[in-house]
Design a protein around this motif. Structure first.
Motif, PDB file in Angstrom:
ATOM      1  N   ASP A  25       1.300  -0.902  -0.337  1.00  0.00           N
ATOM      2  CA  ASP A  25      -0.060   0.154  -0.195  1.00  0.00           C
ATOM      3  C   ASP A  25       0.869   1.245   0.019  1.00  0.00           C
ATOM      4  O   ASP A  25       1.625   2.075   1.269  1.00  0.00           O
ATOM      5  N   PRO A  26       0.569   2.207  -1.456  1.00  0.00           N
ATOM      6  CA  PRO A  26       1.767   3.560  -1.329  1.00  0.00           C
ATOM      7  C   PRO A  26       1.277   4.151   0.253  1.00  0.00           C
ATOM      8  O   PRO A  26       2.593   4.884   0.551  1.00  0.00           O
ATOM      9  N   ALA A  27       0.400   4.313   0.501  1.00  0.00           N
ATOM     10  CA  ALA A  27      -0.003   5.342   1.373  1.00  0.00           C
ATOM     11  C   ALA A  27       0.028   4.367   2.663  1.00  0.00           C
ATOM     12  O   ALA A  27       1.144   5.556   3.354  1.00  0.00           O
ATOM     13  N   LEU A  28       0.448   3.465   2.916  1.00  0.00           N
ATOM     14  CA  LEU A  28       1.253   2.910   4.474  1.00  0.00           C
ATOM     15  C   LEU A  28       3.099   3.472   3.935  1.00  0.00           C
ATOM     16  O   LEU A  28       3.343   4.064   4.776  1.00  0.00           O
ATOM     17  N   MET A  29       3.179   3.248   2.607  1.00  0.00           N
ATOM     18  CA  MET A  29       4.650   3.313   3.481  1.00  0.00           C
ATOM     19  C   MET A  29       5.411   4.337   3.169  1.00  0.00           C
ATOM     20  O   MET A  29       6.373   5.004   3.579  1.00  0.00           O
ATOM     21  N   ARG A  30       4.218   5.611   2.830  1.00  0.00           N
ATOM     22  CA  ARG A  30       4.504   6.539   2.578  1.00  0.00           C
ATOM     23  C   ARG A  30       4.605   7.620   4.264  1.00  0.00           C
ATOM     24  O   ARG A  30       5.187   7.836   4.360  1.00  0.00           O
ATOM     25  N   ILE A  31       3.451   7.293   5.159  1.00  0.00           N
ATOM     26  CA  ILE A  31       3.273   6.967   6.467  1.00  0.00           C
ATOM     27  C   ILE A  31       4.104   6.351   7.276  1.00  0.00           C
ATOM     28  O   ILE A  31       5.453   6.834   7.944  1.00  0.00           O
ATOM     29  N   LEU A  32       5.532   5.739   6.487  1.00  0.00           N
ATOM     30  CA  LEU A  32       6.587   4.458   7.143  1.00  0.00           C
ATOM     31  C   LEU A  32       7.772   5.296   6.724  1.00  0.00           C
ATOM     32  O   LEU A  32       9.204   5.266   7.229  1.00  0.00           O
ATOM     33  N   ASP A  33       7.511   6.538   5.553  1.00  0.00           N
ATOM     34  CA  ASP A  33       8.731   7.219   5.071  1.00  0.00           C
ATOM     35  C   ASP A  33       9.247   6.262   4.035  1.00  0.00           C
ATOM     36  O   ASP A  33      11.063   6.454   4.564  1.00  0.00           O
ATOM     37  N   ALA A  34       9.680   4.996   4.022  1.00  0.00           N
ATOM     38  CA  ALA A  34       9.692   4.121   3.190  1.00  0.00           C
ATOM     39  C   ALA A  34      10.501   4.866   1.670  1.00  0.00           C
ATOM     40  O   ALA A  34       9.506   5.292   0.939  1.00  0.00           O
ATOM     41  N   GLU A  35      11.002   4.090   0.830  1.00  0.00           N
ATOM     42  CA  GLU A  35      11.697   4.794  -0.225  1.00  0.00           C
ATOM     43  C   GLU A  35      11.705   2.798  -0.866  1.00  0.00           C
ATOM     44  O   GLU A  35      12.013   1.736  -0.644  1.00  0.00           O
ATOM     45  N   LYS A  36      11.419   3.216  -2.499  1.00  0.00           N
ATOM     46  CA  LYS A  36      10.897   2.449  -2.973  1.00  0.00           C
ATOM     47  C   LYS A  36      12.740   1.912  -3.635  1.00  0.00           C
ATOM     48  O   LYS A  36      13.322   2.560  -4.074  1.00  0.00           O
ATOM     49  N   VAL A  37      12.854   0.343  -3.321  1.00  0.00           N
ATOM     50  CA  VAL A  37      14.519   0.401  -3.770  1.00  0.00           C
ATOM     51  C   VAL A  37      14.475  -1.129  -4.843  1.00  0.00           C
ATOM     52  O   VAL A  37      13.910  -2.042  -4.126  1.00  0.00           O
ATOM     53  N   ARG A  38      15.183  -1.015  -5.489  1.00  0.00           N
ATOM     54  CA  ARG A  38      15.581  -2.317  -6.628  1.00  0.00           C
ATOM     55  C   ARG A  38      16.541  -2.669  -6.659  1.00  0.00           C
ATOM     56  O   ARG A  38      17.786  -2.135  -6.345  1.00  0.00           O
ATOM     57  N   VAL A  39      16.720  -3.949  -6.278  1.00  0.00           N
ATOM     58  CA  VAL A  39      17.747  -4.869  -5.293  1.00  0.00           C
ATOM     59  C   VAL A  39      18.187  -5.497  -6.068  1.00  0.00           C
ATOM     60  O   VAL A  39      17.586  -6.181  -6.379  1.00  0.00           O
ATOM     61  N   TYR A  40      19.313  -5.781  -6.321  1.00  0.00           N
ATOM     62  CA  TYR A  40      20.272  -6.306  -7.401  1.00  0.00           C
ATOM     63  C   TYR A  40      19.907  -8.160  -7.523  1.00  0.00           C
ATOM     64  O   TYR A  40      19.764  -8.454  -6.147  1.00  0.00           O
ATOM     65  N   PRO A  52      15.555   1.574  12.364  1.00  0.00           N
ATOM     66  CA  PRO A  52      15.028   0.166  13.639  1.00  0.00           C
ATOM     67  C   PRO A  52      14.232  -0.099  12.965  1.00  0.00           C
ATOM     68  O   PRO A  52      12.479   0.209  13.414  1.00  0.00           O
ATOM     69  N   ALA A  53      13.872  -1.609  13.670  1.00  0.00           N
ATOM     70  CA  ALA A  53      12.625  -2.405  13.567  1.00  0.00           C
ATOM     71  C   ALA A  53      11.933  -2.241  13.867  1.00  0.00           C
ATOM     72  O   ALA A  53      10.392  -1.237  14.514  1.00  0.00           O
ATOM     73  N   ARG A  54      12.185  -2.008  15.820  1.00  0.00           N
ATOM     74  CA  ARG A  54      11.397  -1.235  16.216  1.00  0.00           C
ATOM     75  C   ARG A  54      10.648   0.435  16.422  1.00  0.00           C
ATOM     76  O   ARG A  54       9.454  -0.045  16.464  1.00  0.00           O
ATOM     77  N   VAL A  55      10.995   1.294  15.087  1.00  0.00           N
ATOM     78  CA  VAL A  55      10.539   2.341  15.324  1.00  0.00           C
ATOM     79  C   VAL A  55       9.208   1.752  14.141  1.00  0.00           C
ATOM     80  O   VAL A  55       8.457   2.446  14.228  1.00  0.00           O
ATOM     81  N   VAL A  56       9.578   0.874  13.350  1.00  0.00           N
ATOM     82  CA  VAL A  56       8.818   0.476  12.241  1.00  0.00           C
ATOM     83  C   VAL A  56       7.545   0.188  13.060  1.00  0.00           C
ATOM     84  O   VAL A  56       6.144   0.217  12.987  1.00  0.00           O
ATOM     85  N   LEU A  57       7.753  -0.922  14.117  1.00  0.00           N
ATOM     86  CA  LEU A  57       6.862  -1.821  14.345  1.00  0.00           C
ATOM     87  C   LEU A  57       5.826  -0.229  15.643  1.00  0.00           C
ATOM     88  O   LEU A  57       4.030  -0.591  15.652  1.00  0.00           O
ATOM     89  N   ASP A  58       6.496   0.589  16.129  1.00  0.00           N
ATOM     90  CA  ASP A  58       5.681   1.356  17.017  1.00  0.00           C
ATOM     91  C   ASP A  58       4.897   1.983  16.113  1.00  0.00           C
ATOM     92  O   ASP A  58       3.341   2.216  16.295  1.00  0.00           O
ATOM     93  N   LYS A  59       5.553   2.644  15.026  1.00  0.00           N
ATOM     94  CA  LYS A  59       4.415   3.326  14.040  1.00  0.00           C
ATOM     95  C   LYS A  59       3.117   2.037  13.129  1.00  0.00           C
ATOM     96  O   LYS A  59       2.087   3.027  13.533  1.00  0.00           O
ATOM     97  N   LEU A  60       3.465   0.798  13.194  1.00  0.00           N
ATOM     98  CA  LEU A  60       2.398   0.173  12.662  1.00  0.00           C
ATOM     99  C   LEU A  60       1.626  -0.113  13.628  1.00  0.00           C
ATOM    100  O   LEU A  60      -0.302  -0.185  13.076  1.00  0.00           O
ATOM    101  N   GLU A  61       2.076  -0.349  14.731  1.00  0.00           N
ATOM    102  CA  GLU A  61       0.810  -0.229  16.524  1.00  0.00           C
ATOM    103  C   GLU A  61      -0.085   1.075  16.152  1.00  0.00           C
ATOM    104  O   GLU A  61      -0.872   1.466  16.481  1.00  0.00           O
ATOM    105  N   GLU A  62       0.423   2.334  16.011  1.00  0.00           N
ATOM    106  CA  GLU A  62      -0.159   3.867  16.087  1.00  0.00           C
ATOM    107  C   GLU A  62      -0.947   3.266  14.600  1.00  0.00           C
ATOM    108  O   GLU A  62      -2.401   3.764  14.797  1.00  0.00           O
ATOM    109  N   GLU A  63      -1.065   2.835  13.203  1.00  0.00           N
ATOM    110  CA  GLU A  63      -1.707   2.136  12.495  1.00  0.00           C
ATOM    111  C   GLU A  63      -2.681   1.267  12.602  1.00  0.00           C
ATOM    112  O   GLU A  63      -3.947   1.193  11.898  1.00  0.00           O
TER     113      GLU A  63
END
Length: 126
Positions: A25-40, A52-63
């Motif tokens: 979901d692009p809206a959720l990725m914006r909330i997480l401040d995630a960047e789309k990366v093409r991996v080799y 850190p993952a803890r920060v991401v988990l905290d944001k997801l809990e808020e959502e």
């Protein structure tokens, strides 16, 4: 989308936290401040954050996401989170759906491919 996988290397402080794939979901990725990366050597891009993952988990809990499981695969730790669908009890108030079987007489909120529909056998009105 109701499910999110979060993963990171647990012995490397400099590694990113992966929070989604190309279909996330692009809206959720914006909330997480995630960047789309093409991996080799991967066909599809993924979303990453450099916190850190803890920060991401905290944001997801808020959502409204809840950790359902956690596991390790070699040097990677993975969390599976789920966001319960909303139900409308006809009072104008939305409540989190804990179990479709616990409230079979109520309709689920319309308007999302991520929630069950009232025609589902588990959630159909009695």
């Amino acid at each position: 989308m109701p499910y999110v996988l979060v993963s990171t290397l647990f012995n490397d402080e400099n590694s990113p936290t992966v929070v989604g794939d190309a279909l996330s979901d692009p809206a959720l990725m914006r909330i997480l401040d995630a960047e789309k990366v093409r991996v080799y050597r991967k066909k599809l891009p993924e979303y990453r954050v450099w916190v850190p993952a803890r920060v991401v988990l905290d944001k997801l809990e808020e959502e409204g996401y809840i950790v359902k499981s956690m596991t390790t695969v070699e040097q990677t730790i993975v969390w599976c989170l789920h966001k319960p669908c909303q139900i409308n009890d006809h009072t104008g108030t939305n409540h989190r759906l804990v179990s479709a079987q616990a409230m079979p007489a109520r309709k689920l909120r319309d308007g999302g491919p991520n929630c069950a529909t009232p025609t589902d056998p588990l959630t159909a009105e009695v």
